[in-house]
Design an enzyme around this catalytic site. Sequence first.
Site, mmCIF file in Angstrom:
data_model
loop_
_atom_site.group_PDB
_atom_site.id
_atom_site.type_symbol
_atom_site.label_atom_id
_atom_site.label_comp_id
_atom_site.label_asym_id
_atom_site.label_seq_id
_atom_site.Cartn_x
_atom_site.Cartn_y
_atom_site.Cartn_z
ATOM 1 N N HIS A 85 0.995 -1.264 -0.053
ATOM 2 C CA HIS A 85 -0.094 -0.071 0.182
ATOM 3 C C HIS A 85 0.785 1.110 0.062
ATOM 4 O O HIS A 85 0.657 2.213 -0.747
ATOM 5 C CB HIS A 85 -1.016 -0.036 1.170
ATOM 6 C CG HIS A 85 -1.850 1.111 1.301
ATOM 7 N ND1 HIS A 85 -3.116 1.371 0.838
ATOM 8 C CD2 HIS A 85 -1.380 2.434 1.872
ATOM 9 C CE1 HIS A 85 -3.725 2.403 0.995
ATOM 10 N NE2 HIS A 85 -2.673 2.938 1.786
ATOM 11 N N GLU A 86 1.926 1.367 0.995
ATOM 12 C CA GLU A 86 2.649 2.433 1.221
ATOM 13 C C GLU A 86 3.493 2.694 0.002
ATOM 14 O O GLU A 86 3.777 3.747 -0.515
ATOM 15 C CB GLU A 86 3.543 2.478 2.198
ATOM 16 C CG GLU A 86 2.352 2.607 3.670
ATOM 17 C CD GLU A 86 1.504 3.547 3.640
ATOM 18 O OE1 GLU A 86 1.809 4.588 2.968
ATOM 19 O OE2 GLU A 86 0.436 3.169 4.422
ATOM 20 N N HIS A 131 1.876 4.655 -2.773
ATOM 21 C CA HIS A 131 2.061 5.974 -2.529
ATOM 22 C C HIS A 131 3.374 6.479 -2.988
ATOM 23 O O HIS A 131 3.579 7.629 -3.686
ATOM 24 C CB HIS A 131 1.709 6.376 -1.194
ATOM 25 C CG HIS A 131 0.430 6.172 -0.798
ATOM 26 N ND1 HIS A 131 -0.768 6.635 -1.327
ATOM 27 C CD2 HIS A 131 -0.168 5.671 0.602
ATOM 28 C CE1 HIS A 131 -1.874 6.499 -0.703
ATOM 29 N NE2 HIS A 131 -1.538 5.704 0.378
#
Length: 373
Positions: A25-26, A29
């Site tokens: 997920h990170e 980003h």
Amino acid sequence: MAILGFITGYLVPFILVLSLLVFVHEMGHYLVGRWSGIRVTAFSIGFGPEIVGFNDRHGTRWRLSLIPLGGYVRFYGDEDAASRPDSEALSHLSLAERSQTLAGAKLWKRAATVAAGPIANFLLAIAIFAVLFAVYGRSVADPVVAEIRPDSAAAEAGIQVGDRLIAMDGSPIRTFEDVRRYVTVRPETQMTVTVERGGNTIDLPLVPKRTEITDQFGNKVELGLIGVVTNEQSGNFRHITYTPLEALQEGVVETGHIITGTFRYIGNLVTGRMKPDQLGGPVRVAQASGQMATLGIAAVIQLAAVLSVSIGLLNLMPVPVLDGGHLVFYAIEAIRGKPLGAGAQEIAFRIGLAMVLSLMVFATWNDISNLIG
């Protein structure tokens, strides 16, 4: 020994699975942010005090932190891990420096950077399912009724042994798994089932009964059931193998099923068709991780795919401090032609934080109550 068993059987699988999903997920980003020209000051798996870390040549601090219940990417010019802009710090930056902050990037770059986290979770789920289907294939049962439970919804609807279920509310049914997916999230919901009987098709009204069952691990689960059964003796079972492209397509479909099922579940909570005590938190996830670990690595990987979708959807909730809240801010900015004021954003972030913390407390209370019960 009991503590050691809990650590190795539940805690370790939970931390490994969650850390993988948070990292993906990170990383979504991070990669899109970097591609957009936004500086990243910190990439953390976990919250709280740093356990170990290092600085890379771009000035990013890569951290492993103490509390393994999430993670964050902190961009240049952010006040905290929730990506709130630091108005004081931004006011002292040059135009060139400000362009390297999340707040100073173009609107579409900010939106892409924020959306990349949940999208990465969805892509991970698709990839996991695709690999599982390509490697293991899938055992399915044709939706031909071998048995009907007494006093069940199917019996009341007039379904008979030998009927082939071909559609539910017009949605085609290919396997018994399609039946399960459709009815379990629709307890006490009027629907129409289409059956094939003696070469003819018949539409029958049906209302799945809300039923509490106990799974193989002793967990109590509430869902909708209609009471139709298949078995090995019926000859309905077959094994399907997939080419890589077919496996990828099935991965997309499977991920879509989880997304739609989640929205249906939320709708059932709102309408009262499902009890809110079904909502679980980190304790229940840890328990599920340990239970799946007893079934083998494939089961753990499949759970990781399901949780990855859940994390993606949770982060897309339109709540400030979550990715969805940021996207709502950006949508408002696109409509107004300017961002919300700092004061309005601060109030929204505080409300959002309170909502997220309340949800976590409620889910954890459910977990503890279920364990005690």
